[in-house]
Design a protein around this motif. Structure first.
Motif, mmCIF file in Angstrom:
data_model
loop_
_atom_site.group_PDB
_atom_site.id
_atom_site.type_symbol
_atom_site.label_atom_id
_atom_site.label_comp_id
_atom_site.label_asym_id
_atom_site.label_seq_id
_atom_site.Cartn_x
_atom_site.Cartn_y
_atom_site.Cartn_z
ATOM 1 N N THR A 194 -7.754 -3.873 45.648
ATOM 2 C CA THR A 194 -6.967 -2.643 45.735
ATOM 3 C C THR A 194 -6.158 -2.476 44.456
ATOM 4 N N ILE A 195 -6.246 -1.294 43.878
ATOM 5 C CA ILE A 195 -5.541 -1.017 42.625
ATOM 6 C C ILE A 195 -4.620 0.182 42.824
ATOM 7 N N LEU B 74 -13.825 -1.324 45.356
ATOM 8 C CA LEU B 74 -12.448 -0.974 45.025
ATOM 9 C C LEU B 74 -11.824 -0.060 46.071
ATOM 10 N N ARG B 75 -10.519 -0.209 46.248
ATOM 11 C CA ARG B 75 -9.707 0.740 46.994
ATOM 12 C C ARG B 75 -8.555 1.145 46.086
ATOM 13 N N PHE B 76 -8.027 2.369 46.284
ATOM 14 C CA PHE B 76 -6.987 2.882 45.402
ATOM 15 C C PHE B 76 -5.774 3.363 46.172
ATOM 16 N N LEU B 77 -4.622 3.143 45.594
ATOM 17 C CA LEU B 77 -3.376 3.771 46.014
ATOM 18 C C LEU B 77 -3.008 4.742 44.899
ATOM 19 N N LEU B 78 -3.159 6.025 45.148
ATOM 20 C CA LEU B 78 -2.877 7.064 44.157
ATOM 21 C C LEU B 78 -1.436 7.534 44.350
ATOM 22 N N ARG C 215 0.543 -5.094 48.382
ATOM 23 C CA ARG C 215 -0.332 -4.024 48.866
ATOM 24 C C ARG C 215 -1.447 -3.714 47.878
ATOM 25 N N ALA C 216 -1.224 -4.055 46.608
ATOM 26 C CA ALA C 216 -2.233 -3.841 45.563
ATOM 27 C C ALA C 216 -2.419 -5.131 44.779
#
Length: 347
Positions: free
Chosen positions: A6-7, A35-39, A99-100
């Motif tokens: 997660t990025i 990949l997972r993203f926190l925008l 979380r990331a």
């Protein structure tokens, strides 16, 4: 399928903000499907940009904030006014909170470093973090640090940069014993400033988990003389910008030469494949992104003016760093080297 990473992305950082960050994330997701993203940023700007990218939308969470750090804001002001609420700070906070696995920002470099040091803290026994960049060489790639975090560096800091650069080279290039060189005005031991010579003597006389090559000159970087080139941030940043400018200059020369006559244009058509390969090799977007080494977390700085292709490269770097457990490796190497220095001093 690899391990999920997660990025967190500072969606408001850089010259164009989410208009580059979102398509860059979509591009990176094609190469790295786990990949997972926190925008993090203005939800009203981010959500419409996600619509064309179904896969990215499924693997992203939008965290709203309307506070952004400007590219010209002083680090002290950014830290005072942007802490807790800005997209840059929240991207770092996601890493601190677990979380990331890594954070990426194209925002203000000074502000990002100040916030990263405050939020994530430096590793124990690390005096100052450094920005490390991957640099293309004739046959492969090397790592150069520092490229902008510290204007100057004393002998101890150059030694720390060497240890951190070696840890990164082991993680990124899968090298058991990477070679390290100190950037200097000559390869002779008698040349250079006193603190560079002092660092060289310490590296040469201490048992190491990497190979100390000695001094290297500017032209050795592109030749790939060593796996890691170590210098202070003032010199490293000038070298980086000079190399990028030279690449653009050569590209302009080639375009002008190939359009000079009918025969030259025909030659350009016949050599199109070779020119395409050369363009890709010299394209700074392909190696965009510098990692902040020495922190309790992974932070990658993208060029502020890059496009989606360049931002995707920065995400690729963050993903590689997270997957290789570089922070733990780096902490272990620094602690081991400090112990070796103490034993050497006591002998």
């Amino acid at each position: 399928m690899g391990a999920e990473v997660t990025i967190s992305l500072d969606a408001m950082g850089g010259d164009q903000g989410p208009e580059v960050v979102v398509p860059g994330a979509a591009d990176a997701l094609i190469r790295n499907p786990d990949l997972r993203f926190l925008l993090i940023g203005d939800e009203k700007r981010i959500r419409p940009l996600l619509e064309p990218y179904k896969r990215l939308k499924e693997r992203s969470e939008v965290i709203h904030t309307d506070v952004a750090i400007s590219m010209d804001q002083k680090p002290s002001v950014a830290l005072r006014k942007g802490r807790w609420h800005s997209s840059m700070w929240l991207a770092l906070q996601m890493v601190k909170d677990g979380r990331a696995d890594a954070a990426v920002s194209a925002g203000n470099t000074g502000a990002l470093m100040a916030m990263a040091k405050f939020c994530l803290r430096t590793l124990e026994q690390v005096d100052r973090p450094a920005i490390a960049a991957i640099w293309p060489t004739i046959d492969s790639e090397c790592i150069v640090l520092d490229v902008g975090a510290n204007v100057g560096a004393d002998a101890r800091q150059l030694i720390e940069f060497s240890v951190m650069g070696a840890a990164m080279a082991r993680a990124v290039f899968n090298l058991e014993k990477p070679s390290i060189g100190l950037l200097n005005i000559g390869v002779e031991e008698v040349k250079g400033l006193d603190h560079i010579k002092e660092a060289g003597q310490a590296l040469r006389s201490t048992p190491l988990s990497f190979r100390y090559h000695g001094f290297v000159e500017g032209d050795d970087i592109g030749r790939g003389a060593v796996d890691v080139v170590v210098t202070d941030g003032f010199t490293g940043n000038i070298a980086l910008k000079t190399a990028e400018g030279t690449a653009k200059q050569i590209s302009a020369y080639l375009r002008a030469a190939m359009g000079r006559s009918f025969l030259a244009r025909m030659g350009a058509v016949l050599a199109q494949g070779a020119f395409s390969a050369l363009r890709d090799k010299m394209d700074p977007r392909q190696l965009n992104g510098g990692i902040f080494l020495g922190l309790n977390g992974i932070v990658v700085k993208s060029h502020g003016g890059t496009d989606a292709t360049g931002f995707a490269s920065a995400i690729d770097l963050a993903s590689d760093m997270a997957s290789s457990d570089v922070v733990r490796r780096l902490a272990d190497d620094v602690a081991r080297f400090q112990t070796e220095l103490q034993l050497e001093g006591a002998a």
